[in-house]
Motif scaffolding. Structure first.
Motif, PDB file in Angstrom:
ATOM      1  N   VAL A   1       4.092 -41.082 -58.959  1.00 13.19           N
ATOM      2  CA  VAL A   1       3.095 -42.144 -59.105  1.00 13.19           C
ATOM      3  C   VAL A   1       1.921 -41.889 -58.173  1.00 13.19           C
ATOM      4  N   TRP A   2       2.204 -41.491 -56.956  1.00 15.81           N
ATOM      5  CA  TRP A   2       1.149 -41.203 -55.975  1.00 15.81           C
ATOM      6  C   TRP A   2       0.241 -40.084 -56.477  1.00 15.81           C
ATOM      7  N   ARG A   3       0.848 -39.066 -57.076  1.00 10.20           N
ATOM      8  CA  ARG A   3       0.072 -37.942 -57.585  1.00 10.20           C
ATOM      9  C   ARG A   3      -0.929 -38.398 -58.644  1.00 10.20           C
ATOM     10  N   TRP A   4      -0.459 -39.234 -59.578  1.00 11.17           N
ATOM     11  CA  TRP A   4      -1.352 -39.699 -60.645  1.00 11.17           C
ATOM     12  C   TRP A   4      -2.323 -40.756 -60.141  1.00 11.17           C
ATOM     13  N   HIS A   5      -1.953 -41.493 -59.119  1.00  7.12           N
ATOM     14  CA  HIS A   5      -2.890 -42.415 -58.484  1.00  7.12           C
ATOM     15  C   HIS A   5      -4.045 -41.629 -57.859  1.00  7.12           C
ATOM     16  N   PHE A   6      -3.715 -40.487 -57.280  1.00  4.13           N
ATOM     17  CA  PHE A   6      -4.741 -39.624 -56.684  1.00  4.13           C
ATOM     18  C   PHE A   6      -5.695 -39.115 -57.757  1.00  4.13           C
ATOM     19  N   TYR A   7      -5.141 -38.621 -58.882  1.00  4.66           N
ATOM     20  CA  TYR A   7      -5.985 -38.120 -59.967  1.00  4.66           C
ATOM     21  C   TYR A   7      -6.884 -39.227 -60.522  1.00  4.66           C
ATOM     22  N   ALA A   8      -6.292 -40.414 -60.701  1.00  8.42           N
ATOM     23  CA  ALA A   8      -7.081 -41.534 -61.223  1.00  8.42           C
ATOM     24  C   ALA A   8      -8.215 -41.877 -60.276  1.00  8.42           C
ATOM     25  N   GLY A   9      -7.905 -41.900 -58.978  1.00 11.67           N
ATOM     26  CA  GLY A   9      -8.945 -42.199 -57.996  1.00 11.67           C
ATOM     27  C   GLY A   9     -10.036 -41.150 -57.974  1.00 11.67           C
ATOM     28  N   LEU A  10      -9.634 -39.889 -58.116  1.00 10.61           N
ATOM     29  CA  LEU A  10     -10.593 -38.795 -58.123  1.00 10.61           C
ATOM     30  C   LEU A  10     -11.610 -38.984 -59.256  1.00 10.61           C
ATOM     31  N   LEU A  11     -11.126 -39.464 -60.394  1.00 13.44           N
ATOM     32  CA  LEU A  11     -12.003 -39.677 -61.553  1.00 13.44           C
ATOM     33  C   LEU A  11     -12.802 -40.964 -61.451  1.00 13.44           C
ATOM     34  N   VAL A  12     -12.177 -42.012 -60.952  1.00 13.27           N
ATOM     35  CA  VAL A  12     -12.720 -43.358 -61.115  1.00 13.27           C
ATOM     36  C   VAL A  12     -13.576 -43.840 -59.953  1.00 13.27           C
ATOM     37  N   LEU A  13     -13.197 -43.514 -58.722  1.00 14.47           N
ATOM     38  CA  LEU A  13     -13.840 -44.147 -57.574  1.00 14.47           C
ATOM     39  C   LEU A  13     -15.362 -43.972 -57.535  1.00 14.47           C
ATOM     40  N   PRO A  14     -15.916 -42.798 -57.839  1.00  9.88           N
ATOM     41  CA  PRO A  14     -17.386 -42.720 -57.857  1.00  9.88           C
ATOM     42  C   PRO A  14     -18.023 -43.689 -58.851  1.00  9.88           C
ATOM     43  N   PHE A  15     -17.362 -43.859 -60.000  1.00  8.17           N
ATOM     44  CA  PHE A  15     -17.885 -44.788 -61.000  1.00  8.17           C
ATOM     45  C   PHE A  15     -17.736 -46.235 -60.528  1.00  8.17           C
ATOM     46  N   LEU A  16     -16.626 -46.530 -59.855  1.00 10.90           N
ATOM     47  CA  LEU A  16     -16.430 -47.896 -59.371  1.00 10.90           C
ATOM     48  C   LEU A  16     -17.518 -48.288 -58.379  1.00 10.90           C
ATOM     49  N   VAL A  17     -17.916 -47.348 -57.530  1.00 12.38           N
ATOM     50  CA  VAL A  17     -18.987 -47.646 -56.572  1.00 12.38           C
ATOM     51  C   VAL A  17     -20.289 -47.908 -57.309  1.00 12.38           C
ATOM     52  N   SER A  18     -20.633 -47.036 -58.252  1.00 10.79           N
ATOM     53  CA  SER A  18     -21.872 -47.194 -59.018  1.00 10.79           C
ATOM     54  C   SER A  18     -21.863 -48.481 -59.828  1.00 10.79           C
ATOM     55  N   LEU A  19     -20.757 -48.748 -60.520  1.00 19.78           N
ATOM     56  CA  LEU A  19     -20.664 -49.948 -61.358  1.00 19.78           C
ATOM     57  C   LEU A  19     -20.701 -51.220 -60.511  1.00 19.78           C
ATOM     58  N   SER A  20     -20.100 -51.163 -59.334  1.00 20.28           N
ATOM     59  CA  SER A  20     -20.092 -52.346 -58.470  1.00 20.28           C
ATOM     60  C   SER A  20     -21.478 -52.645 -57.923  1.00 20.28           C
ATOM     61  N   LEU A  21     -22.211 -51.597 -57.534  1.00 22.70           N
ATOM     62  CA  LEU A  21     -23.562 -51.793 -57.007  1.00 22.70           C
ATOM     63  C   LEU A  21     -24.491 -52.344 -58.085  1.00 22.70           C
ATOM     64  N   THR A  22     -24.523 -51.684 -59.244  1.00 17.56           N
ATOM     65  CA  THR A  22     -25.427 -52.127 -60.310  1.00 17.56           C
ATOM     66  C   THR A  22     -24.957 -53.435 -60.935  1.00 17.56           C
TER      67      THR A  22
END
Length: 477
Positions: free
Chosen positions: A26-47
């Motif tokens: 689970v941790w491994r796939w959480h890492f992959y998901a974060g790698l993909l998603v976190l930059p978008f979450l920052v951008s989406l949250s700001l805008t």
């Protein structure tokens, strides 16, 4: 030396090892998901956080165009349109009434070069205040940044992928956060900012607080996506011209969709526009002298078989009589069989409405409101309205803005935690479980999500291939 301890064939795993393996998977796939998603979450949250206050920000930034001093009486809509076309010669295609008594009216004009211009006019004096490109306000820029529309359809597909993976991120994060007898790092933050445990706990506690909101925003944002949202929209609203059940009427329909007129409710995007019934044999549109260069026809002067079109002044009166919420937009007829299309989408969902008037009689051909949407349409529109910070007024805006800040903190803490944890010169991908078979169940759940969200499924396959190829390389060390 690697982080993996892979079992040899025939070796058995005890219960404790199975739990540890599942945690690693689970941790491994959480890492992959974060790698993909976190930059978008920052951008989406700001805008997205900015867009929650679109009315307030636009009003402040464009106050010279938007804000007027209230007068005793307003001038006729036809005079407002004349003032707009005097400032920007061309064909008027849309007239938007002021949403309140301190706001200007807006006239959308197609100029000689074919560009759409928004002209703002003082409704009390009839004086044109200035222009902007259509959808040229600062908040339209923020909206397009939020959706990546500036960067084309392929970039917008990334938003859909990010939304699907963010749901996975929350699900795996919740599993990793689960106390399992621990006290620290569950609802409290240990350590100091220079320590990794401080950022681990900050990430975990923030995640459990904002996780549900991330899922909600992902699901309610999906209807706007290109692939999933487009197909669901066609399925939900694609029958009988896309109109909700209860407003089906026997009137001739054109091939033009309501969404081609401009921004509309999600539930009405597939709706087609009816045709005026009193024209069609000898009718033609008089050409605007300033519109010929761009090939655009004037929609303000219509002649058809000797039948005069209803003027814009009477049309505005008719829409007001029908009770449309202030701030409604009127798309003017685009030909001898065109209609006056009035629509309004205020913060109050119950006031959403679309009405089409016959351009020769001024009588309604179709009248649809939020109450006419089907159960799925109403549910989705409610979710979208909350997503936009509109449903519960200022409270809605403030709460979502706080959660947007929380999502940014979640993302930043994940980055800092990873940086402090990763081995020097390595990616720091969480280790494989000792028994790789434990991944089968996790992958099966991911595949189900991939079927529901095709672009997420495609990205899942790519990540699986990469994971297999790099399983025993430096990325996993």
């Amino acid at each position: 030396m690697t982080d993996e301890a892979v079992l040899l064939p025939g070796e058995r795993v005890n219960a404790g090892q199975r739990a540890a393996d599942l945690y690693r998977a689970v941790w491994r796939w959480h890492f992959y998901a974060g790698l993909l998603v976190l930059p978008f979450l920052v951008s989406l949250s700001l805008t997205g956080g900015l867009y929650l206050f679109k009315d307030e920000i636009d009003r402040a930034v464009h106050s010279d165009l938007f804000v007027v001093e209230q007068g005793a009486a307003t001038v006729a809509p036809s005079q407002i349109i004349d003032a707009a076309t005097a400032l920007v010669p061309g064909a008027a295609v849309k007239f938007t009434t002021p949403p309140d008594r301190t706001r200007s009216a807006e006239v959308t004009i197609v100029d000689a070069g074919g560009a759409r211009q928004a002209v703002y006019v003082n409704p009390y004096t009839g004086k044109a205040l200035g222009t902007l490109p259509d959808r040229g306000t600062v908040m339209w820029v923020v909206r397009y940044l939020h959706s990546l529309k500036f960067f084309g359809p392929y970039a917008r597909a990334l938003i859909e992928i990010a939304a699907g993976w963010s749901i996975l991120l929350v699900a795996t994060g919740l599993y990793l956060w689960w106390p399992r007898g621990r006290n620290g790092g569950v609802l409290s933050v240990r350590g100091k900012p220079r320590q990794r445990i401080f950022w681990r706990d900050t990430h975990a506690v923030t995640g459990v607080v904002v996780g549900g909101v991330i899922v909600f925003l992902a699901i309610t944002g999906m209807p706007w996506s290109n692939v999933w949202g487009g197909k669901i929209n066609e399925w939900a609203n694609g029958n009988n011209f896309g109109y909700p059940a209860g407003v089906r009427v026997e009137v001739p329909m054109s091939d033009r969709k309501l969404s081609e007129n401009g921004l509309t409710a999600w539930s009405m995007e597939q709706a087609q526009i009816p045709r005026s019934a009193h024209a069609g044999h000898d009718g033609h549109i008089a050409q605007d002298p300033h519109a010929g260069h761009g090939g655009h026809e004037s929609t303000t002067i219509v002649e058809a078989a000797g039948v005069d079109a209803v003027g814009i002044d009477r049309v505005v009166e008719k829409f007001e009589t029908l009770g449309l919420h202030p701030g409604f937009a009127i798309v003017l007829p685009n030909g001898p069989t065109g209609v006056y299309s009035g629509s309004v989408y205020p913060d109050d969902l119950s006031q959403q409405r679309v009405v089409h008037l016959d351009q020769y009689t001024g009588e309604p051909l179709l009248d649809a409101s939020y109450a006419d949407y089907g159960p799925m349409g109403r549910a989705l529109e409610f979710g979208i309205n909350v997503h936009l910070g509109q449903e519960f007024g200022l409270t809605n805006q403030i709460i979502l803005a706080i959660f947007c800040l929380g999502i940014i903190l979640l993302s930043v803490s994940a980055g800092v935690m990873w940086w402090k944890r990763r081995p020097s010169g390595r990616m720091g991908v969480p280790p494989m479980p000792s028994d790789p078979r434990i991944l089968h169940g996790v992958v099966a759940i991911l595949i189900i999500g991939g079927i529901l969200f095709p672009l997420v499924g495609l990205s899942l396959i790519i990540i699986l291939v990469i994971d297999v190829m790099t399983r025993r390389t430096v990325l996993s060390k």
